[in-house]
Design a protein around this motif. Structure first.
Motif, short mmCIF file in Angstrom:
data_model
loop_
_atom_site.label_atom_id
_atom_site.label_comp_id
_atom_site.label_asym_id
_atom_site.label_seq_id
_atom_site.Cartn_x
_atom_site.Cartn_y
_atom_site.Cartn_z
N VAL A 27 4.66 -7.44 -8.95
CA VAL A 27 4.21 -6.56 -7.86
C VAL A 27 5.36 -5.70 -7.33
CG1 VAL A 27 3.17 -6.51 -5.57
CG2 VAL A 27 2.41 -8.20 -7.23
N ASP A 28 5.12 -4.41 -7.21
CA ASP A 28 6.10 -3.44 -6.72
C ASP A 28 6.25 -3.58 -5.20
OD1 ASP A 28 7.60 -1.22 -6.07
OD2 ASP A 28 6.23 0.24 -6.93
N VAL A 29 7.48 -3.88 -4.75
CA VAL A 29 7.76 -3.94 -3.30
C VAL A 29 8.93 -3.00 -2.97
CG1 VAL A 29 6.83 -6.26 -3.03
CG2 VAL A 29 9.25 -5.98 -3.53
N SER A 30 9.07 -1.92 -3.72
CA SER A 30 10.15 -0.97 -3.50
C SER A 30 9.94 -0.20 -2.20
CB SER A 30 10.25 -0.01 -4.69
OG SER A 30 9.04 0.70 -4.86
N GLY A 31 10.92 0.65 -1.85
CA GLY A 31 10.89 1.34 -0.58
C GLY A 31 9.74 2.29 -0.39
N SER A 32 9.11 2.74 -1.47
CA SER A 32 7.97 3.64 -1.36
C SER A 32 6.70 2.93 -0.92
CB SER A 32 7.72 4.34 -2.71
OG SER A 32 7.46 3.38 -3.72
N VAL A 33 6.73 1.61 -0.88
CA VAL A 33 5.57 0.80 -0.49
C VAL A 33 5.75 0.39 0.97
CG1 VAL A 33 4.23 -1.29 -0.93
CG2 VAL A 33 5.28 -0.04 -2.85
N ASP A 34 4.96 0.94 1.88
CA ASP A 34 5.10 0.59 3.29
C ASP A 34 4.40 -0.74 3.58
OD1 ASP A 34 2.34 1.00 3.86
OD2 ASP A 34 2.67 3.09 4.40
N PRO A 35 4.60 -1.30 4.78
CA PRO A 35 4.01 -2.62 5.09
C PRO A 35 2.49 -2.68 4.91
CG PRO A 35 5.69 -2.08 6.70
CD PRO A 35 5.51 -0.86 5.85
N THR A 36 1.79 -1.62 5.27
CA THR A 36 0.33 -1.62 5.09
C THR A 36 -0.03 -1.64 3.62
OG1 THR A 36 -0.02 -0.42 7.17
CG2 THR A 36 -1.79 -0.33 5.53
N GLU A 37 0.71 -0.88 2.82
CA GLU A 37 0.43 -0.83 1.37
C GLU A 37 0.78 -2.15 0.70
OE1 GLU A 37 1.19 3.99 1.09
OE2 GLU A 37 2.81 2.58 0.65
N TYR A 38 1.83 -2.80 1.17
CA TYR A 38 2.15 -4.13 0.64
C TYR A 38 1.00 -5.09 0.92
CZ TYR A 38 4.20 -8.76 0.24
OH TYR A 38 4.42 -10.08 -0.11
N ARG A 39 0.47 -5.03 2.15
CA ARG A 39 -0.64 -5.91 2.51
C ARG A 39 -1.86 -5.63 1.65
NH1 ARG A 39 0.51 -9.93 3.80
NH2 ARG A 39 -0.91 -10.55 2.17
N ILE A 40 -2.13 -4.35 1.37
CA ILE A 40 -3.26 -3.98 0.52
C ILE A 40 -3.08 -4.58 -0.87
CG2 ILE A 40 -4.39 -2.06 -0.68
CD1 ILE A 40 -3.89 -0.36 1.83
N GLN A 41 -1.87 -4.50 -1.40
CA GLN A 41 -1.61 -5.06 -2.73
C GLN A 41 -1.86 -6.56 -2.77
OE1 GLN A 41 1.58 -3.41 -5.59
NE2 GLN A 41 2.50 -3.19 -3.57
N MET A 42 -1.29 -7.28 -1.83
CA MET A 42 -1.39 -8.75 -1.88
C MET A 42 -2.81 -9.22 -1.60
SD MET A 42 1.61 -9.12 -2.86
CE MET A 42 2.02 -10.86 -2.88
N ASP A 43 -3.48 -8.59 -0.64
CA ASP A 43 -4.87 -8.96 -0.36
C ASP A 43 -5.77 -8.59 -1.53
OD1 ASP A 43 -4.03 -9.86 2.09
OD2 ASP A 43 -4.89 -8.18 3.24
N THR A 192 -5.74 3.09 -13.58
CA THR A 192 -5.28 4.00 -12.53
C THR A 192 -5.97 3.71 -11.21
OG1 THR A 192 -4.92 5.75 -14.17
CG2 THR A 192 -5.05 6.42 -11.86
N ALA A 193 -5.16 3.56 -10.15
CA ALA A 193 -5.68 3.47 -8.79
C ALA A 193 -5.34 4.78 -8.09
CB ALA A 193 -5.05 2.30 -8.05
N VAL A 194 -6.35 5.44 -7.54
CA VAL A 194 -6.14 6.70 -6.84
C VAL A 194 -5.74 6.37 -5.40
CG1 VAL A 194 -7.12 8.94 -6.22
CG2 VAL A 194 -7.86 7.78 -8.31
N GLY A 195 -4.45 6.16 -5.20
CA GLY A 195 -3.95 5.75 -3.90
C GLY A 195 -4.07 4.25 -3.71
N PHE A 196 -3.41 3.74 -2.69
CA PHE A 196 -3.44 2.30 -2.43
C PHE A 196 -4.82 1.82 -2.01
CE2 PHE A 196 1.12 2.75 -2.53
CZ PHE A 196 1.55 1.51 -2.99
N GLU A 197 -5.62 2.71 -1.41
CA GLU A 197 -6.96 2.31 -0.98
C GLU A 197 -7.83 1.90 -2.17
OE1 GLU A 197 -5.48 5.15 -0.31
OE2 GLU A 197 -5.01 4.99 1.84
N ASP A 198 -7.53 2.47 -3.33
CA ASP A 198 -8.31 2.18 -4.54
C ASP A 198 -7.76 0.96 -5.28
OD1 ASP A 198 -10.31 2.77 -6.48
OD2 ASP A 198 -8.89 3.89 -7.70
N TYR A 199 -6.62 0.45 -4.85
CA TYR A 199 -5.97 -0.65 -5.57
C TYR A 199 -6.84 -1.91 -5.68
CZ TYR A 199 -2.61 -4.34 -6.68
OH TYR A 199 -1.98 -5.41 -7.25
N PRO A 200 -7.45 -2.40 -4.59
CA PRO A 200 -8.22 -3.65 -4.71
C PRO A 200 -9.30 -3.61 -5.79
CG PRO A 200 -7.87 -3.13 -2.41
CD PRO A 200 -7.41 -1.93 -3.19
#
Length: 229
Positions: A27-43, A192-200
């Motif tokens: 899982v990518d946790v680099s600086g381009s991933v903000d706290p909300t986006e990290y939460r979206i990824q893990m959830d 492909t996920a179109v933005g973090f909202e599409d990730y789940p």
């Protein structure tokens, strides 16, 4: 078709593995991933693991799964150890651990090659597993450390498959970059996920695709021979 599979199994003694799938979730946790986006990824990853199709596939293959967080050069860590998924409860507990896994880094670059290197290293701990897959998520191209392509020869030699989910957040064609520089191995693919909202939704589809057991070429040929008799 099921009857043919049964017949093939009785005629040809296929090798049996206690573990049919070893899966590294990187899982990518680099600086381009903000706290909300990290939460979206893990959830989203946790929810994907709880998907009925995915759970059935993991348990039926007695899969072993681990989680890696990765960022810039020298900043990759196996944050959840290898876990054997022998029953549904094991999957649910691992999914909960993913959901609760604290972020290790916040403000660093994107070293995809080093994420691959660590993923390849931890796969040495599960030699009993028949199929080895690295699942990389990311929202940017590699901009630090060794190039992902520099790992391809050794990964290919060890019969490891690398799949990816490209989280597109700008005009960079990250999907194409991952196709050309990251994925490799039998039936490797990019989602492909179109933005973090599409990730789940996309990680759920990706997990379904890479955990579902594929019929081997040998098994398929033998089943066709039996059907043509």
């Amino acid at each position: 078709m099921l009857r043919c599979i049964s017949l093939v199994s009785s005629i040809v003694p296929f090798r049996s593995f206690a573990c049919e799938l070893a899966l590294v979730l990187a899982v990518d946790v680099s600086g381009s991933v903000d706290p909300t986006e990290y939460r979206i990824q893990m959830d989203g990853l946790s929810a994907g693991l709880r998907d009925g199709i995915v759970m059935d596939a993991l348990v039926s293959q007695q899969a072993h799964v681990t989680l890696i967080q990765w960022s810039g050069s020298g900043r990759q860590r196996q944050t959840l150890p290898w876990t054997a998924l022998r029953q549904e409860q094991d999957v649910l507990e691992f999914a909960q651990a993913v959901e609760q896994d604290p972020r290790v880094w916040r403000n660093f670059s994107t070293a995809i090659g080093e994420a691959l290197a660590l993923s390849r290293d931890v796969l040495q701990d599960v030699p009993q597993c028949a199929r080895k897959v690295i699942d990389v998520s990311g929202d940017g191209v590699s901009n630090e450390g060794v190039l992902p392509t520099s790992l391809h020869a050794v990964i290919r030699h060890e019969s490891i498959t690398v799949n990816a989910i490209a989280i597109e957040t700008d005009s960079t064609d990250l999907t194409a970059y991952f196709y050309e520089n990251l994925i490799m191995g039998p039936q490797a693919f990019v989602v492909t996920a179109v933005g973090f909202e599409d990730y789940p939704e996309q990680i759920r589809r990706k997990l379904q695709r890479e955990t579902t057991k594929q019929v081997s070429a040998l098994e398929e040929t033998q089943m066709q021979l039996l059907e043509n008799r």
